[in-house]
Design a protein around this motif. Structure first.
Motif, short mmCIF file in Angstrom:
data_model
loop_
_atom_site.label_atom_id
_atom_site.label_comp_id
_atom_site.label_asym_id
_atom_site.label_seq_id
_atom_site.Cartn_x
_atom_site.Cartn_y
_atom_site.Cartn_z
N HIS A 1 1.07 -1.39 0.38
CA HIS A 1 0.38 -0.13 -0.19
C HIS A 1 0.65 1.84 -0.22
O HIS A 1 1.69 1.72 0.56
N ASP A 2 0.71 1.95 -0.84
CA ASP A 2 2.09 3.28 -0.98
C ASP A 2 1.08 4.11 -0.92
O ASP A 2 0.22 4.37 -2.37
N THR A 3 1.25 4.61 -0.87
CA THR A 3 0.75 6.60 -0.66
C THR A 3 2.13 7.86 -1.03
O THR A 3 2.35 7.31 -0.18
N ASN A 4 1.46 8.81 -1.83
CA ASN A 4 1.96 9.76 -2.30
C ASN A 4 2.01 10.92 -2.31
O ASN A 4 0.43 10.80 -2.79
N TYR A 5 2.08 12.24 -0.78
CA TYR A 5 1.94 13.07 -0.96
C TYR A 5 2.54 14.64 -1.69
O TYR A 5 3.44 14.01 -2.03
N TYR A 6 1.34 15.41 -2.12
CA TYR A 6 1.77 16.16 -3.04
C TYR A 6 1.02 17.46 -2.67
O TYR A 6 -0.33 17.30 -1.71
N LEU A 7 1.04 18.39 -3.10
CA LEU A 7 0.61 20.11 -2.44
C LEU A 7 -0.79 20.14 -3.14
O LEU A 7 -1.86 20.56 -2.20
N ILE A 8 -1.52 18.63 -4.59
CA ILE A 8 -3.30 18.99 -4.82
C ILE A 8 -3.43 17.75 -4.15
O ILE A 8 -4.12 17.49 -4.29
N GLY A 9 -2.79 17.08 -3.30
CA GLY A 9 -3.43 15.92 -2.38
C GLY A 9 -2.63 14.72 -2.91
O GLY A 9 -1.50 14.72 -3.34
N PRO A 10 -3.29 13.64 -1.71
CA PRO A 10 -2.47 12.63 -2.00
C PRO A 10 -2.49 11.50 -3.02
O PRO A 10 -4.04 11.26 -3.49
N GLU A 11 -2.28 10.60 -4.02
CA GLU A 11 -2.02 9.24 -4.48
C GLU A 11 -2.64 8.14 -3.99
O GLU A 11 -0.77 7.74 -3.61
N GLU A 12 -2.81 7.72 -3.96
CA GLU A 12 -2.51 6.19 -3.40
C GLU A 12 -2.37 5.16 -4.65
O GLU A 12 -3.61 4.82 -5.40
N GLU A 13 -1.82 3.82 -4.32
CA GLU A 13 -2.09 3.21 -4.79
C GLU A 13 -1.65 1.64 -4.18
O GLU A 13 -1.00 1.36 -3.27
N ASN A 14 -2.60 0.18 -4.26
CA ASN A 14 -2.22 -1.18 -4.24
C ASN A 14 -2.15 -1.51 -5.00
O ASN A 14 -1.89 -1.90 -5.72
N TYR A 15 -0.69 -2.87 -4.76
CA TYR A 15 -0.52 -3.45 -5.32
C TYR A 15 0.97 -4.36 -4.78
O TYR A 15 1.23 -4.41 -3.91
N GLN A 16 1.09 -5.25 -5.80
CA GLN A 16 1.85 -6.30 -5.56
C GLN A 16 3.39 -6.54 -6.44
O GLN A 16 3.23 -6.23 -7.28
N LEU A 17 4.02 -6.55 -5.53
CA LEU A 17 5.60 -6.38 -5.66
C LEU A 17 6.87 -7.42 -5.74
O LEU A 17 6.14 -8.54 -4.80
N LYS A 18 6.73 -8.17 -7.05
CA LYS A 18 7.93 -9.30 -7.06
C LYS A 18 9.51 -9.65 -6.45
O LYS A 18 9.97 -8.27 -7.09
N GLU A 19 10.36 -9.73 -5.86
CA GLU A 19 11.55 -9.22 -5.70
C GLU A 19 11.99 -10.61 -6.08
O GLU A 19 11.97 -11.47 -5.52
N GLU A 20 12.71 -10.80 -6.93
CA GLU A 20 13.35 -12.26 -7.97
C GLU A 20 15.06 -12.02 -8.25
O GLU A 20 15.66 -10.92 -8.54
N VAL A 21 15.76 -12.69 -7.54
CA VAL A 21 17.00 -12.76 -7.98
C VAL A 21 17.37 -13.38 -8.71
O VAL A 21 17.13 -14.71 -9.55
N VAL A 22 18.16 -12.79 -9.77
CA VAL A 22 18.24 -13.05 -11.12
C VAL A 22 19.65 -13.96 -11.87
O VAL A 22 19.97 -14.00 -12.53
N ASP A 23 20.13 -13.26 -11.15
CA ASP A 23 22.21 -13.25 -11.26
C ASP A 23 23.39 -13.54 -10.06
O ASP A 23 22.42 -12.26 -9.10
#
Length: 231
Positions: A46-68
């Motif tokens: 759950h990611d919220t970024n705050y700006y003068l015009i107001g907050p922007e919220e985003e819900n997502y899934q994140l995958k971290e994978e070791v590739v090398d």
């Protein structure tokens, strides 16, 4: 895990006893940041970024994978991670960024969006502190090990002996804003919780409006599953 294996191959000639080396690594705490090609972790974010015009919220899934991985020296290995995002479990993963992590017997340095941070230092000891910005050009900022031996449950999975890393615990300042940044690591798993809340209140003509946040970010990242990709 691969880091153990690579170090054992490099050092066993010097020390001559694999079991003793494994015990030493465990005492250092390297198992709190396990890295192996093919290993992955998936988080709810759950990611919220705050700006003068107001907050922007985003819900997502994140995958971290070791590739090398690359052996830098007898005691250091660098890993490349692909970080991918998707809206939810029904969506397709899309590559978001590529980070790298270097691990040796004294510390873990992660390069996140081209900035290096010392995530952990070894051995892990409660109240031990270090400069998280010692490998970048930012102002010094001291991290500290907080509570250890924490037990918790996430997504119906039990985690024991969890270690807390306090990057900042300034809390809410009614004249400025908030700066709380905490990370939690489980043995043989790695990062399981990331909570970063760093934002500023609106100020005009010297008057602080604590009802309005105008800059900063609040991120809550929680592990939901982990494993290793099958060849």
């Amino acid at each position: 895990m691969q880091y153990y294996k690579l170090l054992l191959i490099s050092l066993v000639v010097c020390f001559g006893c694999t079991s003793e080396l494994e015990t030493d690594f465990s005492r250092l705490g390297v198992q709190y940041f396990p890295m192996e090609v093919g290993a992955y972790r998936i988080y709810d974010v759950h990611d919220t970024n705050y700006y003068l015009i107001g907050p922007e919220e985003e819900n997502y899934q994140l995958k971290e994978e070791v590739v090398d991985s690359t052996i830098i020296s007898d005691t250091e290995v660098t890993y490349q991670l692909h970080r991918s995002k998707r809206a939810d479990e029904t969506a397709v993963w899309k590559l978001d960024s590529v980070w790298t992590t270097s691990i040796n017997t004294t510390r873990v340095v992660a390069v996140e969006n081209n900035v290096s941070f010392v995530k952990l230092v070894f051995p892990i000891e409660e109240d031990l502190s270090w400069d998280g910005n010692s490998y970048n050009n930012r102002q010094s900022e001291f991290y500290q090990y907080g509570e250890s031996q924490i037990d918790t449950v996430l997504a119906e999975q039990a985690f024991t002996n969890v270690v807390q890393v306090i990057q900042s615990d300034q809390g809410i300042d009614p004249l400025i804003g908030r700066d709380d940044r905490l990370e939690y690591y489980a043995p043989e798993v790695g990062l399981i919780i990331k909570y970063h809340a760093k934002w500023a209140y609106d100020q005009e003509d010297g008057i602080v409006n604590t009802d309005k946040i105008v800059a900063g970010r609040q991120l809550e990242q929680t592990l939901i599953t982990y494993g290793k990709k099958q060849d």
